[in-house]
Design a protein around this motif. Sequence first.
Motif, PDB file in Angstrom:
ATOM      1  N   LEU A   1       0.812  -1.211   0.000  1.00  0.00           N
ATOM      2  CA  LEU A   1       0.000   0.000   0.000  1.00  0.00           C
ATOM      3  C   LEU A   1       0.850   1.268   0.000  1.00  0.00           C
ATOM      4  O   LEU A   1       0.554   2.235  -0.712  1.00  0.00           O
ATOM      5  CB  LEU A   1      -0.935  -0.006   1.215  1.00  0.00           C
ATOM      6  N   HIS A   2       1.941   1.273   0.768  1.00  0.00           N
ATOM      7  CA  HIS A   2       2.769   2.472   0.887  1.00  0.00           C
ATOM      8  C   HIS A   2       3.687   2.667  -0.320  1.00  0.00           C
ATOM      9  O   HIS A   2       4.267   3.734  -0.492  1.00  0.00           O
ATOM     10  CB  HIS A   2       3.597   2.412   2.172  1.00  0.00           C
ATOM     11  N   SER A   3       3.812   1.640  -1.145  1.00  0.00           N
ATOM     12  CA  SER A   3       4.628   1.780  -2.353  1.00  0.00           C
ATOM     13  C   SER A   3       3.768   1.663  -3.609  1.00  0.00           C
ATOM     14  O   SER A   3       4.268   1.355  -4.690  1.00  0.00           O
ATOM     15  CB  SER A   3       5.730   0.712  -2.374  1.00  0.00           C
ATOM     16  N   LEU A   4       2.479   1.923  -3.457  1.00  0.00           N
ATOM     17  CA  LEU A   4       1.538   1.761  -4.569  1.00  0.00           C
ATOM     18  C   LEU A   4       1.944   2.586  -5.786  1.00  0.00           C
ATOM     19  O   LEU A   4       1.948   2.086  -6.921  1.00  0.00           O
ATOM     20  CB  LEU A   4       0.124   2.143  -4.107  1.00  0.00           C
ATOM     21  N   ASP A   5       2.292   3.872  -5.586  1.00  0.00           N
ATOM     22  CA  ASP A   5       2.673   4.732  -6.711  1.00  0.00           C
ATOM     23  C   ASP A   5       3.828   4.115  -7.493  1.00  0.00           C
ATOM     24  O   ASP A   5       3.807   4.059  -8.734  1.00  0.00           O
ATOM     25  CB  ASP A   5       3.086   6.119  -6.209  1.00  0.00           C
ATOM     26  N   HIS A   6       4.853   3.686  -6.753  1.00  0.00           N
ATOM     27  CA  HIS A   6       6.050   3.125  -7.379  1.00  0.00           C
ATOM     28  C   HIS A   6       5.724   1.845  -8.142  1.00  0.00           C
ATOM     29  O   HIS A   6       6.162   1.657  -9.287  1.00  0.00           O
ATOM     30  CB  HIS A   6       7.102   2.865  -6.310  1.00  0.00           C
ATOM     31  N   LEU A   7       4.945   0.954  -7.537  1.00  0.00           N
ATOM     32  CA  LEU A   7       4.628  -0.325  -8.174  1.00  0.00           C
ATOM     33  C   LEU A   7       3.865  -0.116  -9.473  1.00  0.00           C
ATOM     34  O   LEU A   7       4.197  -0.716 -10.505  1.00  0.00           O
ATOM     35  CB  LEU A   7       3.809  -1.195  -7.214  1.00  0.00           C
TER      36      LEU A   7
END
Length: 474
Positions: free
Chosen positions: A386-392
Amino acid sequence: MDYLPLFFKLTEQPVLLVGGGAVALRKARLLCRSGALVHVVSHQVCADLETLLDESAGQIIIGEYHAGLLDDKVLVIAATDDDQLNERVHFDAVAKGIPVNVVDNPRLCTFVFPAIVDRSPIVIGISSGGAAPVLARLLRARLETWIPRSYSRLAEIAQQFRNQVKARFGSVNHRRMFWESVLQGQVAEKVFAGRDKEAISLIEEKLQQGNPEHQIGEVYLIGGGPGDPELLTFKALRLMQQADIVLYDALVSPAVLDLCRRDADLVFVGKQRDNHAVPQEGINALLVQHALEGKRVVRLKGGDPFIFGRGGEELESLKQHNIPFQVVPGITAASACSTYAGIPLTHRNYAQSVKFITGQLKNRTSDLNFAELVHPNQTLVFYMGLHSLDHLCAELIAHGKPGSTPAAIVSRGTALDQKVLTATLETLPALQAEAQLPAPALIIVGEVVSLHENLSWFGEEVLSQNLTPVKAGH
């Protein structure tokens, strides 16, 4: 209580059964299982009952019932649809002091048949005294699921050692402690796993060790599933009920934790983002410490302990200290959350494979092989992403995954407050920034997400791309 529970020893004892139909057959089967010599009197006897009596040295009397047939009988059952005949059998038996049961007529019974859980030599009888026999059967069905059939073998093995244990331990308290360690510990688990020879060797070893107060414990590494307590396995529940101490994670729901043994010590060792209550090395040390103290230790994890649960690391530590352990798999979040969201992970028209991926990026960077993740016809499931959603999402698009690929976030999957946000790879990060669905959450990427609208069944709150709440099924 209206009835005193008793167990009759009927081995090679004569029992009279009045009636020859389907009801009489059911009673005859129980009697024959107990070793009774069944004498049936009736004008007609069904074929299955004839066969049963022929195989069990029973006897058939074709003709009328009369009181003389009660001579030398230890028990009598009336299973006919003739009310007057049933009453005659009752009064004749009472006059001779013989226990009598008239099927489905508690008023004419001096004893009743309970609903039976048979783990011979362990036998459990459940009775409502004729008030609610269906309820008794429902309770029996529940007990059947809780009590493994291998309890039968466990009781037989224990019987073999009764005299040896009595001779080895002069104190009643020490004998009790010994049997508790056998019947709730490693020996029992060996039997449940079908390893009877190892169980017997372990009992012999425990007898040699002598003092039951200073024997090593065991660790049960249990997958607690995604949160819904009804998704626990029977084995998980059984082991949780015999724990002395429970070390549990942040993802273990209160409802699951509440099923642990009431007097067990509960120790929180959970890890949350940037906040580890106990570091992994400390958890390993606690497991070893409590097991060496002779305790039965439950290590309770959310989901499955071998899928991003670091269960392997904990077992390696136990192995180094020769501490016995068991692993009970749990339903992992990918399976449970996708199911409760109505998103099949595979579908022959959309995805022929699925990948489980950790989205928790070390040092906020990613060493994922995104080139492998962009292949068509597969479903991607990101744990802790969830906290790396943008990156993924950005990396998947940069490596060739179409931005229009359906994607979803399932927040607090299987819980009553489950929420599902459906979008595309391109739009999901912005929508999540607005929706702020909380962890724990799972990210699902792939064409199968498009099936959610039609297959959603759990009744969760659904957020579409315009963030307008819609109830499933509407």
